[in-house]
Motif scaffolding. Structure first.
Motif, PDB file in Angstrom:
ATOM      1  N   ASP A   9       0.787  -1.124   0.089  1.00  0.00           N
ATOM      2  CA  ASP A   9       0.049  -0.134   0.049  1.00  0.00           C
ATOM      3  C   ASP A   9       0.768   1.247  -0.006  1.00  0.00           C
ATOM      4  O   ASP A   9       0.608   2.081  -0.739  1.00  0.00           O
ATOM      5  CB  ASP A   9      -0.766   0.098   1.363  1.00  0.00           C
ATOM      6  CG  ASP A   9      -2.001  -0.994   1.313  1.00  0.00           C
ATOM      7  OD1 ASP A   9      -2.533  -1.420   0.177  1.00  0.00           O
ATOM      8  OD2 ASP A   9      -2.315  -1.642   2.443  1.00  0.00           O
ATOM      9  N   MET A  10       1.818   1.182   0.605  1.00  0.00           N
ATOM     10  CA  MET A  10       2.877   2.427   0.802  1.00  0.00           C
ATOM     11  C   MET A  10       4.329   1.886   1.357  1.00  0.00           C
ATOM     12  O   MET A  10       4.307   0.878   2.174  1.00  0.00           O
ATOM     13  CB  MET A  10       2.213   3.355   1.891  1.00  0.00           C
ATOM     14  CG  MET A  10       2.955   4.504   1.886  1.00  0.00           C
ATOM     15  SD  MET A  10       2.349   5.800   3.212  1.00  0.00           S
ATOM     16  CE  MET A  10       0.798   6.059   2.666  1.00  0.00           C
ATOM     17  N   LEU A  61       7.843   3.662   2.751  1.00  0.00           N
ATOM     18  CA  LEU A  61       8.412   5.032   3.200  1.00  0.00           C
ATOM     19  C   LEU A  61       9.770   4.748   3.447  1.00  0.00           C
ATOM     20  O   LEU A  61      10.208   3.615   4.036  1.00  0.00           O
ATOM     21  CB  LEU A  61       7.680   5.618   4.549  1.00  0.00           C
ATOM     22  CG  LEU A  61       6.116   5.978   4.197  1.00  0.00           C
ATOM     23  CD1 LEU A  61       5.305   6.093   5.786  1.00  0.00           C
ATOM     24  CD2 LEU A  61       5.997   7.140   3.260  1.00  0.00           C
ATOM     25  N   MET A  78       6.230   7.737  11.535  1.00  0.00           N
ATOM     26  CA  MET A  78       5.975   6.815  10.334  1.00  0.00           C
ATOM     27  C   MET A  78       4.681   6.158  10.397  1.00  0.00           C
ATOM     28  O   MET A  78       3.808   5.939   9.448  1.00  0.00           O
ATOM     29  CB  MET A  78       7.146   5.970   9.877  1.00  0.00           C
ATOM     30  CG  MET A  78       8.274   6.453   9.247  1.00  0.00           C
ATOM     31  SD  MET A  78       7.848   7.454   7.730  1.00  0.00           S
ATOM     32  CE  MET A  78       9.525   7.780   7.175  1.00  0.00           C
ATOM     33  N   VAL A  79       4.346   5.350  11.543  1.00  0.00           N
ATOM     34  CA  VAL A  79       3.324   4.766  11.866  1.00  0.00           C
ATOM     35  C   VAL A  79       2.018   5.685  11.790  1.00  0.00           C
ATOM     36  O   VAL A  79       1.005   5.254  11.089  1.00  0.00           O
ATOM     37  CB  VAL A  79       3.466   4.126  13.140  1.00  0.00           C
ATOM     38  CG1 VAL A  79       1.994   3.421  13.436  1.00  0.00           C
ATOM     39  CG2 VAL A  79       4.316   2.985  13.063  1.00  0.00           C
ATOM     40  N   ARG A 108       1.891   8.453   9.608  1.00  0.00           N
ATOM     41  CA  ARG A 108       1.692   8.913   8.479  1.00  0.00           C
ATOM     42  C   ARG A 108       0.875   7.452   7.712  1.00  0.00           C
ATOM     43  O   ARG A 108       0.090   7.828   6.806  1.00  0.00           O
ATOM     44  CB  ARG A 108       2.921   8.922   7.765  1.00  0.00           C
ATOM     45  CG  ARG A 108       3.619  10.356   8.231  1.00  0.00           C
ATOM     46  CD  ARG A 108       4.723  10.683   7.239  1.00  0.00           C
ATOM     47  NE  ARG A 108       4.425  10.874   5.924  1.00  0.00           N
ATOM     48  CZ  ARG A 108       5.447  10.859   5.061  1.00  0.00           C
ATOM     49  NH1 ARG A 108       6.842  11.369   5.570  1.00  0.00           N
ATOM     50  NH2 ARG A 108       5.079  11.114   3.977  1.00  0.00           N
ATOM     51  N   LEU A 109       1.169   6.434   8.089  1.00  0.00           N
ATOM     52  CA  LEU A 109       0.760   5.024   7.557  1.00  0.00           C
ATOM     53  C   LEU A 109      -0.735   5.201   8.027  1.00  0.00           C
ATOM     54  O   LEU A 109      -1.590   4.322   7.308  1.00  0.00           O
ATOM     55  CB  LEU A 109       1.450   4.085   7.714  1.00  0.00           C
ATOM     56  CG  LEU A 109       2.693   3.635   7.273  1.00  0.00           C
ATOM     57  CD1 LEU A 109       3.540   2.617   7.833  1.00  0.00           C
ATOM     58  CD2 LEU A 109       2.600   3.483   5.500  1.00  0.00           C
ATOM     59  N   VAL A 127      -1.569   3.094  10.835  1.00  0.00           N
ATOM     60  CA  VAL A 127      -2.149   1.989  11.031  1.00  0.00           C
ATOM     61  C   VAL A 127      -1.445   1.437  12.629  1.00  0.00           C
ATOM     62  O   VAL A 127      -0.759   2.385  13.045  1.00  0.00           O
ATOM     63  CB  VAL A 127      -1.428   0.665  10.109  1.00  0.00           C
ATOM     64  CG1 VAL A 127      -2.069   0.982   8.665  1.00  0.00           C
ATOM     65  CG2 VAL A 127       0.057   1.001   9.925  1.00  0.00           C
ATOM     66  N   VAL A 138       3.176  -3.172  10.628  1.00  0.00           N
ATOM     67  CA  VAL A 138       4.074  -2.623   9.736  1.00  0.00           C
ATOM     68  C   VAL A 138       5.553  -3.679   9.759  1.00  0.00           C
ATOM     69  O   VAL A 138       5.772  -3.776  10.937  1.00  0.00           O
ATOM     70  CB  VAL A 138       4.742  -0.944  10.468  1.00  0.00           C
ATOM     71  CG1 VAL A 138       5.768  -0.552   9.383  1.00  0.00           C
ATOM     72  CG2 VAL A 138       3.394  -0.265  10.349  1.00  0.00           C
TER      73      VAL A 138
END
Length: 82
Positions: A11-12, A14, A32-33, A35-36, A38, A43
C-alpha cells in the motif's frame, strides 16, 4: 522494494528520507506509523543496522535485520507475502 520488483504489492513504502528524522531515533518510527495510519504491529521494517532494527522493535514494528535485497525477498516469501 522497487529493486526487487515488488513495490506494487504494498500500500505504501516510506524511507527515512520521508521523515525528517534520522534512525535510530525512536520518534521516526512513531511518525511513520502515524503517516501510515495503522497499528505498529502491522508494519514491516527492514534495515541493515541492528541498532535501527532494535529501535523499531521498541515501537512495536515487525523489524528484520537484512543484508540486502535478497534477504528482504526471502523474508517476504517466508511471511507468505510474495
Amino acid at each position: 522494494l522497487d529493486a526487487l520488483g515488488v513495490l506494487d504489492a504494498f500500500d505504501m513504502a516510506l524511507g527515512s528520507q520521508d521523515a525528517g528524522r534520522r534512525k535510530p531515533d525512536p520518534a521516526i518510527f512513531d511518525d511513520m506509523v502515524a503517516r501510515l495510519g495503522v497499528e505498529p504491529a502491522s508494519v514491516l521494517f527492514f534495515d541493515d543496522s541492528a541498532a535501527n532494527v532494535a529501535a523499531a522493535r521498541t515501537r512495536g514494528l515487525h523489524a528484520t535485520l537484512v543484508d540486502g535485497p535478497d534477504a528482504v525477498r526471502t523474508d517476504l516469501v517466508d511471511r507468505g507475502l510474495l
